[in-house]
Design a protein around this motif. Structure first.
Motif, PDB file in Angstrom:
ATOM      1  N   LEU A   1     -13.336   3.352  -2.434  1.00 12.81           N
ATOM      2  CA  LEU A   1     -13.781   4.221  -3.518  1.00 12.81           C
ATOM      3  C   LEU A   1     -12.592   4.845  -4.237  1.00 12.81           C
ATOM      4  O   LEU A   1     -12.584   4.958  -5.475  1.00 12.81           O
ATOM      5  N   ALA A   2     -11.560   5.253  -3.485  1.00 11.40           N
ATOM      6  CA  ALA A   2     -10.365   5.848  -4.093  1.00 11.40           C
ATOM      7  C   ALA A   2      -9.659   4.848  -5.005  1.00 11.40           C
ATOM      8  O   ALA A   2      -9.215   5.196  -6.107  1.00 11.40           O
ATOM      9  N   ALA A   3      -9.554   3.594  -4.549  1.00 12.67           N
ATOM     10  CA  ALA A   3      -8.909   2.569  -5.374  1.00 12.67           C
ATOM     11  C   ALA A   3      -9.696   2.322  -6.655  1.00 12.67           C
ATOM     12  O   ALA A   3      -9.120   2.254  -7.753  1.00 12.67           O
ATOM     13  N   ALA A   4     -11.015   2.204  -6.516  1.00  9.39           N
ATOM     14  CA  ALA A   4     -11.851   1.990  -7.703  1.00  9.39           C
ATOM     15  C   ALA A   4     -11.748   3.164  -8.657  1.00  9.39           C
ATOM     16  O   ALA A   4     -11.655   2.991  -9.881  1.00  9.39           O
ATOM     17  N   ARG A   5     -11.753   4.359  -8.100  1.00  9.01           N
ATOM     18  CA  ARG A   5     -11.639   5.560  -8.933  1.00  9.01           C
ATOM     19  C   ARG A   5     -10.342   5.546  -9.731  1.00  9.01           C
ATOM     20  O   ARG A   5     -10.329   5.872 -10.920  1.00  9.01           O
ATOM     21  N   GLY A   6      -9.250   5.178  -9.064  1.00  7.65           N
ATOM     22  CA  GLY A   6      -7.960   5.169  -9.743  1.00  7.65           C
ATOM     23  C   GLY A   6      -7.898   4.175 -10.882  1.00  7.65           C
ATOM     24  O   GLY A   6      -7.506   4.517 -12.003  1.00  7.65           O
ATOM     25  N   PHE A   7      -8.298   2.929 -10.627  1.00  8.77           N
ATOM     26  CA  PHE A   7      -8.216   1.892 -11.662  1.00  8.77           C
ATOM     27  C   PHE A   7      -9.149   2.198 -12.837  1.00  8.77           C
ATOM     28  O   PHE A   7      -8.757   2.086 -13.998  1.00  8.77           O
ATOM     29  N   ILE A   8     -10.384   2.589 -12.525  1.00  9.61           N
ATOM     30  CA  ILE A   8     -11.334   2.890 -13.605  1.00  9.61           C
ATOM     31  C   ILE A   8     -10.878   4.120 -14.382  1.00  9.61           C
ATOM     32  O   ILE A   8     -10.989   4.180 -15.617  1.00  9.61           O
ATOM     33  N   GLY A   9     -10.343   5.109 -13.675  1.00  7.63           N
ATOM     34  CA  GLY A   9      -9.857   6.316 -14.343  1.00  7.63           C
ATOM     35  C   GLY A   9      -8.707   6.032 -15.286  1.00  7.63           C
ATOM     36  O   GLY A   9      -8.646   6.575 -16.392  1.00  7.63           O
TER      37      GLY A   9
ATOM     38  N   GLN B   1       0.425   8.465 -12.476  1.00 13.73           N
ATOM     39  CA  GLN B   1       0.066   8.891 -11.128  1.00 13.73           C
ATOM     40  C   GLN B   1      -1.220   8.223 -10.646  1.00 13.73           C
ATOM     41  O   GLN B   1      -1.303   7.783  -9.486  1.00 13.73           O
ATOM     42  N   LEU B   2      -2.224   8.140 -11.507  1.00  9.05           N
ATOM     43  CA  LEU B   2      -3.481   7.508 -11.108  1.00  9.05           C
ATOM     44  C   LEU B   2      -3.290   6.018 -10.848  1.00  9.05           C
ATOM     45  O   LEU B   2      -3.878   5.459  -9.909  1.00  9.05           O
ATOM     46  N   LEU B   3      -2.476   5.368 -11.673  1.00 12.39           N
ATOM     47  CA  LEU B   3      -2.199   3.956 -11.462  1.00 12.39           C
ATOM     48  C   LEU B   3      -1.483   3.745 -10.130  1.00 12.39           C
ATOM     49  O   LEU B   3      -1.830   2.833  -9.357  1.00 12.39           O
ATOM     50  N   CYS B   4      -0.498   4.575  -9.847  1.00 11.16           N
ATOM     51  CA  CYS B   4       0.216   4.484  -8.563  1.00 11.16           C
ATOM     52  C   CYS B   4      -0.726   4.753  -7.399  1.00 11.16           C
ATOM     53  O   CYS B   4      -0.645   4.088  -6.351  1.00 11.16           O
ATOM     54  N   ALA B   5      -1.623   5.714  -7.556  1.00 14.62           N
ATOM     55  CA  ALA B   5      -2.597   6.025  -6.503  1.00 14.62           C
ATOM     56  C   ALA B   5      -3.438   4.798  -6.194  1.00 14.62           C
ATOM     57  O   ALA B   5      -3.636   4.433  -5.027  1.00 14.62           O
ATOM     58  N   ALA B   6      -3.945   4.142  -7.232  1.00 14.77           N
ATOM     59  CA  ALA B   6      -4.797   2.970  -7.040  1.00 14.77           C
ATOM     60  C   ALA B   6      -4.024   1.819  -6.406  1.00 14.77           C
ATOM     61  O   ALA B   6      -4.528   1.142  -5.496  1.00 14.77           O
ATOM     62  N   VAL B   7      -2.792   1.593  -6.879  1.00 14.98           N
ATOM     63  CA  VAL B   7      -1.974   0.487  -6.367  1.00 14.98           C
ATOM     64  C   VAL B   7      -1.624   0.709  -4.896  1.00 14.98           C
ATOM     65  O   VAL B   7      -1.657  -0.231  -4.080  1.00 14.98           O
TER      66      VAL B   7
END
Length: 302
Positions: free
Chosen positions: A39-47, A189-195
Protein backbone atom coordinates in the motif's frame (compact mmCIF):
# COMPACT_ATOMS: atom_id res chain seq x y z
CA UNK A 1 -7.57 44.50 1.11
CA UNK A 2 -10.64 42.44 0.30
CA UNK A 3 -8.60 40.38 -2.16
CA UNK A 4 -6.01 39.59 0.53
CA UNK A 5 -8.77 38.57 2.95
CA UNK A 6 -10.41 36.35 0.37
CA UNK A 7 -7.05 34.80 -0.48
CA UNK A 8 -6.37 34.03 3.18
CA UNK A 9 -9.85 32.53 3.61
CA UNK A 10 -9.28 30.30 0.60
CA UNK A 11 -5.90 29.23 1.98
CA UNK A 12 -7.48 28.37 5.34
CA UNK A 13 -10.11 26.27 3.56
CA UNK A 14 -7.41 24.51 1.54
CA UNK A 15 -5.37 23.76 4.66
CA UNK A 16 -8.36 22.53 6.67
CA UNK A 17 -9.47 20.40 3.72
CA UNK A 18 -6.04 18.77 3.54
CA UNK A 19 -6.11 18.07 7.28
CA UNK A 20 -9.59 16.52 7.06
CA UNK A 21 -8.38 14.29 4.21
CA UNK A 22 -5.26 13.24 6.13
CA UNK A 23 -7.45 12.47 9.14
CA UNK A 24 -9.46 9.85 7.22
CA UNK A 25 -6.55 7.75 5.95
CA UNK A 26 -6.74 5.37 8.92
CA UNK A 27 -10.38 4.61 8.15
CA UNK A 28 -9.56 3.79 4.52
CA UNK A 29 -6.62 1.61 5.63
CA UNK A 30 -8.98 -0.59 7.65
CA UNK A 31 -10.80 -1.66 4.49
CA UNK A 32 -7.72 -2.36 2.31
CA UNK A 33 -6.53 -5.98 2.68
CA UNK A 34 -3.12 -5.36 1.08
CA UNK A 35 0.14 -5.46 3.02
CA UNK A 36 1.44 -2.20 4.45
CA UNK A 37 4.51 -2.07 2.19
CA UNK A 38 2.43 -2.74 -0.93
CA UNK A 39 0.00 0.00 0.00
CA UNK A 40 2.86 2.40 0.81
CA UNK A 41 4.49 1.77 -2.57
CA UNK A 42 1.21 2.28 -4.42
CA UNK A 43 0.53 5.43 -2.43
CA UNK A 44 3.93 6.85 -3.34
CA UNK A 45 3.76 6.19 -7.09
CA UNK A 46 0.15 7.34 -7.46
CA UNK A 47 0.82 10.40 -5.31
CA UNK A 48 3.82 11.42 -7.43
CA UNK A 49 1.81 11.15 -10.64
CA UNK A 50 -1.03 13.19 -9.12
CA UNK A 51 1.25 15.98 -7.88
CA UNK A 52 3.09 16.03 -11.22
CA UNK A 53 -0.25 16.56 -12.98
CA UNK A 54 -1.06 19.38 -10.55
CA UNK A 55 2.27 21.04 -11.37
CA UNK A 56 1.59 20.66 -15.09
CA UNK A 57 -1.81 22.34 -14.77
CA UNK A 58 -0.16 25.18 -12.84
CA UNK A 59 2.62 25.31 -15.47
CA UNK A 60 5.15 25.20 -12.67
CA UNK A 61 8.55 23.81 -13.65
CA UNK A 62 10.80 21.96 -11.25
CA UNK A 63 14.08 23.57 -10.22
CA UNK A 64 16.59 20.87 -11.17
CA UNK A 65 19.56 22.69 -9.65
CA UNK A 66 17.89 22.86 -6.21
CA UNK A 67 17.00 19.16 -6.40
CA UNK A 68 20.59 18.19 -7.31
CA UNK A 69 21.94 20.35 -4.50
CA UNK A 70 19.75 18.59 -1.91
CA UNK A 71 19.61 15.14 -3.53
CA UNK A 72 21.30 13.13 -0.76
CA UNK A 73 19.07 14.57 1.95
CA UNK A 74 16.00 14.10 -0.26
CA UNK A 75 16.81 10.43 -0.89
CA UNK A 76 17.25 9.67 2.82
CA UNK A 77 14.18 11.64 3.88
CA UNK A 78 12.14 9.99 1.12
CA UNK A 79 13.22 6.54 2.29
CA UNK A 80 12.22 7.50 5.83
CA UNK A 81 8.79 8.61 4.57
CA UNK A 82 8.30 5.18 3.00
CA UNK A 83 9.25 3.39 6.22
CA UNK A 84 7.04 5.81 8.15
CA UNK A 85 4.04 4.89 5.98
CA UNK A 86 4.64 1.14 6.44
CA UNK A 87 4.83 1.47 10.21
CA UNK A 88 1.77 3.74 10.38
CA UNK A 89 -0.32 1.36 8.24
CA UNK A 90 0.79 -1.51 10.50
CA UNK A 91 -0.20 0.53 13.57
CA UNK A 92 -3.73 0.95 12.20
CA UNK A 93 -3.97 -2.83 11.90
CA UNK A 94 -2.79 -3.62 15.43
CA UNK A 95 -4.54 -1.03 17.57
CA UNK A 96 -7.33 1.51 17.29
CA UNK A 97 -7.11 4.36 14.80
CA UNK A 98 -7.23 6.77 17.75
CA UNK A 99 -4.27 5.22 19.57
CA UNK A 100 -2.24 4.84 16.34
CA UNK A 101 -2.90 8.50 15.48
CA UNK A 102 -1.92 9.76 18.93
CA UNK A 103 1.28 7.69 18.85
CA UNK A 104 2.06 9.22 15.46
CA UNK A 105 1.61 12.72 16.86
CA UNK A 106 4.56 12.15 19.15
CA UNK A 107 6.63 13.07 16.06
CA UNK A 108 7.09 16.75 17.04
CA UNK A 109 8.43 15.64 20.43
CA UNK A 110 10.88 13.25 18.78
CA UNK A 111 11.85 16.05 16.37
CA UNK A 112 12.72 18.33 19.31
CA UNK A 113 15.02 15.65 20.72
CA UNK A 114 16.53 14.97 17.29
CA UNK A 115 17.16 18.67 16.63
CA UNK A 116 18.92 18.95 19.99
CA UNK A 117 21.17 15.97 19.18
CA UNK A 118 21.93 16.48 15.48
CA UNK A 119 21.35 20.21 14.87
CA UNK A 120 22.66 21.38 18.26
CA UNK A 121 19.41 23.23 19.04
CA UNK A 122 19.11 24.19 22.70
CA UNK A 123 17.03 21.80 24.82
CA UNK A 124 15.41 24.23 27.26
CA UNK A 125 13.64 23.39 30.52
CA UNK A 126 10.33 24.17 28.83
CA UNK A 127 11.03 21.64 26.09
CA UNK A 128 12.04 19.01 28.65
CA UNK A 129 8.76 19.57 30.50
CA UNK A 130 6.83 19.28 27.21
CA UNK A 131 8.60 16.00 26.43
CA UNK A 132 7.74 14.68 29.91
CA UNK A 133 4.07 15.70 29.60
CA UNK A 134 3.77 14.16 26.12
CA UNK A 135 5.34 10.94 27.44
CA UNK A 136 2.78 10.88 30.26
CA UNK A 137 0.06 11.25 27.63
CA UNK A 138 1.58 8.34 25.71
CA UNK A 139 1.43 6.17 28.84
CA UNK A 140 -2.21 7.15 29.37
CA UNK A 141 -3.36 6.09 25.91
CA UNK A 142 -1.35 2.85 26.07
CA UNK A 143 -4.03 1.27 28.27
CA UNK A 144 -1.62 0.44 31.09
CA UNK A 145 -3.60 2.35 33.71
CA UNK A 146 -6.85 0.72 32.65
CA UNK A 147 -5.32 -2.74 32.69
CA UNK A 148 -6.95 -3.69 29.37
CA UNK A 149 -3.94 -3.49 27.05
CA UNK A 150 -3.27 -6.52 24.83
CA UNK A 151 -0.20 -7.75 22.99
CA UNK A 152 -1.69 -6.51 19.73
CA UNK A 153 -2.24 -3.07 21.25
CA UNK A 154 1.39 -2.94 22.36
CA UNK A 155 2.48 -3.86 18.83
CA UNK A 156 0.28 -1.10 17.43
CA UNK A 157 1.74 1.40 19.88
CA UNK A 158 5.31 0.47 18.94
CA UNK A 159 4.48 0.65 15.23
CA UNK A 160 2.89 4.07 15.77
CA UNK A 161 5.86 5.36 17.75
CA UNK A 162 8.20 3.94 15.08
CA UNK A 163 6.25 5.84 12.42
CA UNK A 164 6.53 8.99 14.54
CA UNK A 165 10.28 8.49 14.94
CA UNK A 166 10.86 8.21 11.19
CA UNK A 167 8.60 11.19 10.46
CA UNK A 168 10.52 13.18 13.06
CA UNK A 169 13.70 12.25 11.18
CA UNK A 170 12.14 13.71 8.02
CA UNK A 171 11.32 16.93 9.91
CA UNK A 172 14.92 17.24 11.11
CA UNK A 173 16.39 16.49 7.65
CA UNK A 174 14.03 19.00 6.01
CA UNK A 175 15.50 21.72 8.23
CA UNK A 176 18.86 21.17 6.53
CA UNK A 177 17.54 21.55 2.96
CA UNK A 178 18.80 24.55 1.04
CA UNK A 179 16.53 26.66 -1.18
CA UNK A 180 14.19 24.02 -2.56
CA UNK A 181 10.48 24.59 -3.13
CA UNK A 182 7.96 22.50 -1.19
CA UNK A 183 6.42 20.90 -4.28
CA UNK A 184 9.80 19.92 -5.73
CA UNK A 185 10.88 18.48 -2.40
CA UNK A 186 7.67 16.50 -2.01
CA UNK A 187 7.72 14.98 -5.50
CA UNK A 188 11.30 13.72 -5.06
CA UNK A 189 10.66 12.46 -1.53
CA UNK A 190 7.50 10.58 -2.50
CA UNK A 191 9.23 9.04 -5.51
CA UNK A 192 12.14 7.93 -3.33
CA UNK A 193 9.69 6.54 -0.77
CA UNK A 194 7.96 4.43 -3.42
CA UNK A 195 11.23 3.24 -4.99
CA UNK A 196 12.72 2.21 -1.61
CA UNK A 197 9.57 0.47 -0.36
CA UNK A 198 8.78 -1.47 -3.57
CA UNK A 199 11.59 -4.09 -3.35
CA UNK A 200 10.68 -4.78 0.29
CA UNK A 201 7.02 -5.19 -0.68
CA UNK A 202 7.88 -7.58 -3.53
CA UNK A 203 10.10 -9.72 -1.27
CA UNK A 204 7.88 -9.89 1.81
CA UNK A 205 4.25 -9.54 0.69
CA UNK A 206 2.03 -11.48 -1.69
CA UNK A 207 -0.73 -9.83 -3.70
CA UNK A 208 -3.24 -12.29 -5.10
CA UNK A 209 -5.78 -11.55 -7.83
CA UNK A 210 -8.55 -12.24 -5.31
CA UNK A 211 -7.38 -9.25 -3.25
CA UNK A 212 -7.60 -6.82 -6.15
CA UNK A 213 -11.35 -6.46 -6.29
CA UNK A 214 -12.81 -3.28 -7.75
CA UNK A 215 -13.60 -1.78 -4.31
CA UNK A 216 -10.04 -2.47 -3.11
CA UNK A 217 -8.48 -0.94 -6.23
CA UNK A 218 -10.70 2.14 -5.85
CA UNK A 219 -9.68 2.49 -2.19
CA UNK A 220 -5.97 2.22 -3.07
CA UNK A 221 -6.33 4.79 -5.85
CA UNK A 222 -8.18 7.07 -3.42
CA UNK A 223 -5.34 6.82 -0.89
CA UNK A 224 -2.84 7.67 -3.64
CA UNK A 225 -4.79 10.42 -5.40
CA UNK A 226 -6.84 11.99 -2.60
CA UNK A 227 -4.84 11.30 0.57
CA UNK A 228 -1.47 11.91 -1.06
CA UNK A 229 -1.50 13.88 -4.31
CA UNK A 230 -4.48 16.17 -3.69
CA UNK A 231 -4.00 16.50 0.08
CA UNK A 232 -0.30 17.40 -0.27
CA UNK A 233 -1.13 19.86 -3.05
CA UNK A 234 -3.78 21.56 -0.91
CA UNK A 235 -1.44 21.60 2.07
CA UNK A 236 1.52 23.18 0.28
CA UNK A 237 -0.73 25.38 -1.85
CA UNK A 238 -2.07 27.03 1.32
CA UNK A 239 1.32 27.87 2.83
CA UNK A 240 2.23 31.17 1.21
CA UNK A 241 -0.86 33.10 2.39
CA UNK A 242 -0.90 31.87 6.01
CA UNK A 243 1.29 32.65 9.03
CA UNK A 244 3.25 29.73 10.41
CA UNK A 245 1.41 29.57 13.74
CA UNK A 246 -1.94 29.30 11.92
CA UNK A 247 -0.59 26.37 9.90
CA UNK A 248 0.64 24.71 13.10
CA UNK A 249 -2.67 25.12 14.92
CA UNK A 250 -4.84 23.99 12.01
CA UNK A 251 -2.57 20.96 11.67
CA UNK A 252 -4.34 19.50 14.70
CA UNK A 253 -7.54 19.17 12.67
CA UNK A 254 -5.98 15.97 11.25
CA UNK A 255 -5.74 13.96 14.50
CA UNK A 256 -9.03 15.36 15.82
CA UNK A 257 -10.83 14.11 12.71
CA UNK A 258 -9.15 10.72 13.11
CA UNK A 259 -10.23 10.50 16.76
CA UNK A 260 -13.83 11.46 15.98
CA UNK A 261 -14.14 9.02 13.08
CA UNK A 262 -12.51 6.28 15.14
CA UNK A 263 -15.24 6.63 17.78
CA UNK A 264 -18.20 7.31 15.48
CA UNK A 265 -17.59 5.06 12.46
CA UNK A 266 -15.50 2.24 13.92
CA UNK A 267 -17.02 2.32 17.42
CA UNK A 268 -13.56 2.06 18.93
CA UNK A 269 -13.35 2.56 22.71
CA UNK A 270 -12.24 5.96 23.97
CA UNK A 271 -12.24 6.48 27.74
CA UNK A 272 -10.98 8.94 30.34
CA UNK A 273 -7.34 7.86 30.12
CA UNK A 274 -7.35 8.32 26.34
CA UNK A 275 -8.83 11.79 26.85
CA UNK A 276 -6.08 12.69 29.33
CA UNK A 277 -3.54 11.37 26.82
CA UNK A 278 -5.00 13.57 24.08
CA UNK A 279 -4.78 16.67 26.29
CA UNK A 280 -1.20 15.88 27.34
CA UNK A 281 0.14 15.14 23.85
CA UNK A 282 -1.66 17.97 22.05
CA UNK A 283 -0.96 20.46 24.85
CA UNK A 284 2.73 19.59 24.99
CA UNK A 285 3.31 19.74 21.24
CA UNK A 286 1.37 22.99 20.80
CA UNK A 287 3.22 24.57 23.73
CA UNK A 288 6.57 23.55 22.27
CA UNK A 289 5.86 24.35 18.62
CA UNK A 290 4.12 27.72 18.55
CA UNK A 291 6.65 29.98 20.32
CA UNK A 292 9.46 28.53 18.17
CA UNK A 293 7.43 28.96 15.00
CA UNK A 294 6.62 32.59 15.82
CA UNK A 295 10.31 33.37 16.36
CA UNK A 296 11.19 31.75 13.04
CA UNK A 297 8.44 33.68 11.30
CA UNK A 298 9.75 37.01 12.63
CA UNK A 299 13.24 36.10 11.42
CA UNK A 300 11.88 35.25 7.98
CA UNK A 301 10.09 38.61 7.79
CA UNK A 302 13.10 40.65 8.89
Amino acid sequence: MRGNKNGKTLSVLMLVSSMVIFGTVGIFRRYIPLGSATLAAARGFIGVVTIALVLLTKKQKTEAAAIRRNLTALVFSGAFIGINWILLFEAYGHTTVAVATLCYYMAPVFAIIGAAIFLREKLTLKKVICIAVATLGMVCISGIFGGDVSGSDFSGIFYGLGAALFYASVIVINQTLDGIRAFDRTVVQLLCAAVVVTPYALLTEDVSAEMLTLPVVLLVVTVGVLHTGIAYSLYFGSMDALPTDTVALLGYVDPLIALILSAVLLREPFGIFELVGVICIFGATICCELPTLKIRQKKDQS
